[in-house]
Scaffold this motif. Sequence first.
Motif, PDB file in Angstrom:
ATOM      1  N   SER A 126      25.696  46.389   6.131  1.00  0.00           N
ATOM      2  CA  SER A 126      25.244  45.093   6.619  1.00  0.00           C
ATOM      3  C   SER A 126      26.382  44.166   7.005  1.00  0.00           C
ATOM      4  N   GLY A 127      27.600  44.508   6.613  1.00  0.00           N
ATOM      5  CA  GLY A 127      28.741  43.658   6.908  1.00  0.00           C
ATOM      6  C   GLY A 127      30.029  44.353   6.546  1.00  0.00           C
ATOM      7  N   ARG A 128      31.088  43.564   6.290  1.00  0.00           N
ATOM      8  CA  ARG A 128      32.410  44.115   6.027  1.00  0.00           C
ATOM      9  C   ARG A 128      32.521  44.578   4.570  1.00  0.00           C
ATOM     10  N   PRO A 129      32.703  45.886   4.359  1.00  0.00           N
ATOM     11  CA  PRO A 129      32.763  46.398   2.989  1.00  0.00           C
ATOM     12  C   PRO A 129      34.096  46.079   2.323  1.00  0.00           C
ATOM     13  N   GLU A 130      34.013  45.857   1.028  1.00  0.00           N
ATOM     14  CA  GLU A 130      35.231  45.696   0.226  1.00  0.00           C
ATOM     15  C   GLU A 130      35.238  46.807  -0.823  1.00  0.00           C
ATOM     16  N   PHE A 131      35.653  46.490  -2.064  1.00  0.00           N
ATOM     17  CA  PHE A 131      35.844  47.551  -3.047  1.00  0.00           C
ATOM     18  C   PHE A 131      34.520  48.206  -3.421  1.00  0.00           C
ATOM     19  N   ALA A 132      34.603  49.471  -3.893  1.00  0.00           N
ATOM     20  CA  ALA A 132      33.425  50.251  -4.249  1.00  0.00           C
ATOM     21  C   ALA A 132      33.683  51.036  -5.523  1.00  0.00           C
ATOM     22  N   VAL A 133      32.591  51.360  -6.253  1.00  0.00           N
ATOM     23  CA  VAL A 133      32.690  52.168  -7.467  1.00  0.00           C
ATOM     24  C   VAL A 133      31.538  53.161  -7.510  1.00  0.00           C
ATOM     25  N   SER A 134      31.797  54.344  -8.076  1.00  0.00           N
ATOM     26  CA  SER A 134      30.771  55.356  -8.284  1.00  0.00           C
ATOM     27  C   SER A 134      30.355  55.338  -9.750  1.00  0.00           C
ATOM     28  N   ASP A 135      29.046  55.538 -10.007  1.00  0.00           N
ATOM     29  CA  ASP A 135      28.604  55.579 -11.401  1.00  0.00           C
ATOM     30  C   ASP A 135      28.664  56.983 -11.984  1.00  0.00           C
ATOM     31  N   GLY A 136      29.077  57.974 -11.171  1.00  0.00           N
ATOM     32  CA  GLY A 136      29.179  59.338 -11.654  1.00  0.00           C
ATOM     33  C   GLY A 136      27.847  60.040 -11.794  1.00  0.00           C
ATOM     34  N   ASN A 137      26.773  59.393 -11.340  1.00  0.00           N
ATOM     35  CA  ASN A 137      25.434  59.967 -11.449  1.00  0.00           C
ATOM     36  C   ASN A 137      24.675  59.889 -10.128  1.00  0.00           C
ATOM     37  N   GLY A 138      25.410  59.837  -9.036  1.00  0.00           N
ATOM     38  CA  GLY A 138      24.756  59.877  -7.734  1.00  0.00           C
ATOM     39  C   GLY A 138      24.550  58.550  -7.058  1.00  0.00           C
ATOM     40  N   ARG A 139      25.020  57.481  -7.686  1.00  0.00           N
ATOM     41  CA  ARG A 139      24.954  56.168  -7.041  1.00  0.00           C
ATOM     42  C   ARG A 139      26.348  55.585  -6.882  1.00  0.00           C
ATOM     43  N   LEU A 140      26.503  54.861  -5.807  1.00  0.00           N
ATOM     44  CA  LEU A 140      27.765  54.187  -5.541  1.00  0.00           C
ATOM     45  C   LEU A 140      27.449  52.752  -5.128  1.00  0.00           C
ATOM     46  N   TYR A 141      28.293  51.823  -5.551  1.00  0.00           N
ATOM     47  CA  TYR A 141      28.068  50.401  -5.296  1.00  0.00           C
ATOM     48  C   TYR A 141      29.284  49.819  -4.581  1.00  0.00           C
ATOM     49  N   LEU A 142      29.046  48.851  -3.692  1.00  0.00           N
ATOM     50  CA  LEU A 142      30.154  48.202  -2.998  1.00  0.00           C
ATOM     51  C   LEU A 142      29.813  46.760  -2.682  1.00  0.00           C
ATOM     52  N   ASN A 143      30.849  45.932  -2.639  1.00  0.00           N
ATOM     53  CA  ASN A 143      30.709  44.543  -2.216  1.00  0.00           C
ATOM     54  C   ASN A 143      30.713  44.462  -0.697  1.00  0.00           C
ATOM     55  N   ILE A 144      29.883  43.575  -0.141  1.00  0.00           N
ATOM     56  CA  ILE A 144      29.914  43.241   1.286  1.00  0.00           C
ATOM     57  C   ILE A 144      30.536  41.851   1.384  1.00  0.00           C
ATOM     58  N   GLU A 145      31.807  41.817   1.788  1.00  0.00           N
ATOM     59  CA  GLU A 145      32.618  40.609   1.652  1.00  0.00           C
ATOM     60  C   GLU A 145      32.106  39.443   2.483  1.00  0.00           C
ATOM     61  N   ASP A 146      31.837  39.659   3.748  1.00  0.00           N
ATOM     62  CA  ASP A 146      31.511  38.536   4.631  1.00  0.00           C
ATOM     63  C   ASP A 146      30.081  38.035   4.480  1.00  0.00           C
ATOM     64  N   ARG A 147      29.253  38.742   3.738  1.00  0.00           N
ATOM     65  CA  ARG A 147      27.866  38.327   3.563  1.00  0.00           C
ATOM     66  C   ARG A 147      27.531  37.982   2.110  1.00  0.00           C
ATOM     67  N   GLY A 148      28.488  38.157   1.202  1.00  0.00           N
ATOM     68  CA  GLY A 148      28.230  37.857  -0.198  1.00  0.00           C
ATOM     69  C   GLY A 148      27.112  38.709  -0.767  1.00  0.00           C
ATOM     70  N   GLU A 149      27.208  40.013  -0.521  1.00  0.00           N
ATOM     71  CA  GLU A 149      26.159  40.935  -0.945  1.00  0.00           C
ATOM     72  C   GLU A 149      26.735  42.097  -1.738  1.00  0.00           C
ATOM     73  N   LEU A 150      25.820  42.822  -2.386  1.00  0.00           N
ATOM     74  CA  LEU A 150      26.153  44.020  -3.142  1.00  0.00           C
ATOM     75  C   LEU A 150      25.222  45.128  -2.660  1.00  0.00           C
ATOM     76  N   THR A 151      25.791  46.278  -2.290  1.00  0.00           N
ATOM     77  CA  THR A 151      25.008  47.365  -1.731  1.00  0.00           C
ATOM     78  C   THR A 151      25.069  48.591  -2.634  1.00  0.00           C
ATOM     79  N   ALA A 152      23.929  49.278  -2.773  1.00  0.00           N
ATOM     80  CA  ALA A 152      23.848  50.529  -3.527  1.00  0.00           C
ATOM     81  C   ALA A 152      23.591  51.671  -2.559  1.00  0.00           C
ATOM     82  N   ILE A 153      24.319  52.796  -2.747  1.00  0.00           N
ATOM     83  CA  ILE A 153      24.208  53.965  -1.878  1.00  0.00           C
ATOM     84  C   ILE A 153      23.864  55.186  -2.717  1.00  0.00           C
TER      85      ILE A 153
END
Length: 349
Positions: free
Chosen positions: A167-194
């Motif tokens: 949805s926007g410019r991605p910043e840092f990301a982390v994996s939970d080790g169980n099939g999900r990954l999370y990342l900040n969307i810097e320019d929109r102030g959002e958090l995305t799950a993949i």
Amino acid sequence: MSKTLCFIGTCLAVACAMSVASAKDAAAPAYAVSAHWNVGGPGGWDYLAVDEAGQRLFVTRGDRVAVLDLANGKSLGQVGPTNGVHGVALAPSLGKGYASNGKGDSVTVFDLKTLATTATIAIEGHNPDAIVFDAPTARVLTFNGRSHDATVIDAKTERPIATIALSGRPEFAVSDGNGRLYLNIEDRGELTAIDTKSAKVIATWPLKDCEEPSGLALDAEHGRLFSVCQNDHMIVTDARTGHHVASVAIGKGPDAVAFDAERHLVFSSNGDDGTLTIVRQQSADRYEVLANLPTQHSARTLALDPRSHRVFLAAAEFEPLPEKHEPHQRPAMKADTFAVLVVGPAGTP
């Protein structure tokens, strides 16, 4: 109550809170800057990564990745050349490391033992920044700031296999080790799950009270995400639901955050005021600031060694800007002032 049950939400919230009771009841250790490693050399820096098994620190330096001994800061070699490297992801199970080359739109693959480059993978995304190895799928994901997407690479074939629109410019990301990954969307102030298996976005949540989120860390046991924001707040989010849990005051200019799962402490490195905010997790939903430890101006990125509980920060000294300068112009770094600061429990080397 087991860690897994708490994470998937089948236990009561009070049980999750009880699992960190020891952190609340025990006296938190005092932290101090215990060492200042004068690394020197030209070039700026971005992310740092700790190789816990090998006790090494990987520090991105633009055209190379410096590799330091965690015991004393001595050079153990370097990875490169890299073209505008931002981040490093380590895959011990494969014996490989990966560096995201922002200016080269590529990923450098290197041997973890010898540090020798074994491949260069071109990607279609532009300006790969954060990079993560997802162990369950054996995939490497780069988060591309200019093209607002993520590239998924099969670590075994070393070929890109998917592109994920964001949805926007991605910043840092982390994996939970169980099939999900999370990342900040810097320019929109959002958090995305993949979902890393399907390589698809499964949720995007607004981050309340957060401007330009950068660093991100995860408490996998309790499903809590920590985003540090440019309006001097750290936002805690429920990783299951995306619900806002807490807002914690931190220092100015944060760019990285780490969570010490054993001691239930969160560390935010704040480059503008040269502090390390240390936050104690009293329960899954309650947090208190223990200290804003003075470090050094520009010490904005960090990495945590879970084994020793030490935090490593990169910093340098800079020349003053000329009286007449361009908007957003960065000051020049003073020669050979680049250093790594070591912060640890008081009384430890």
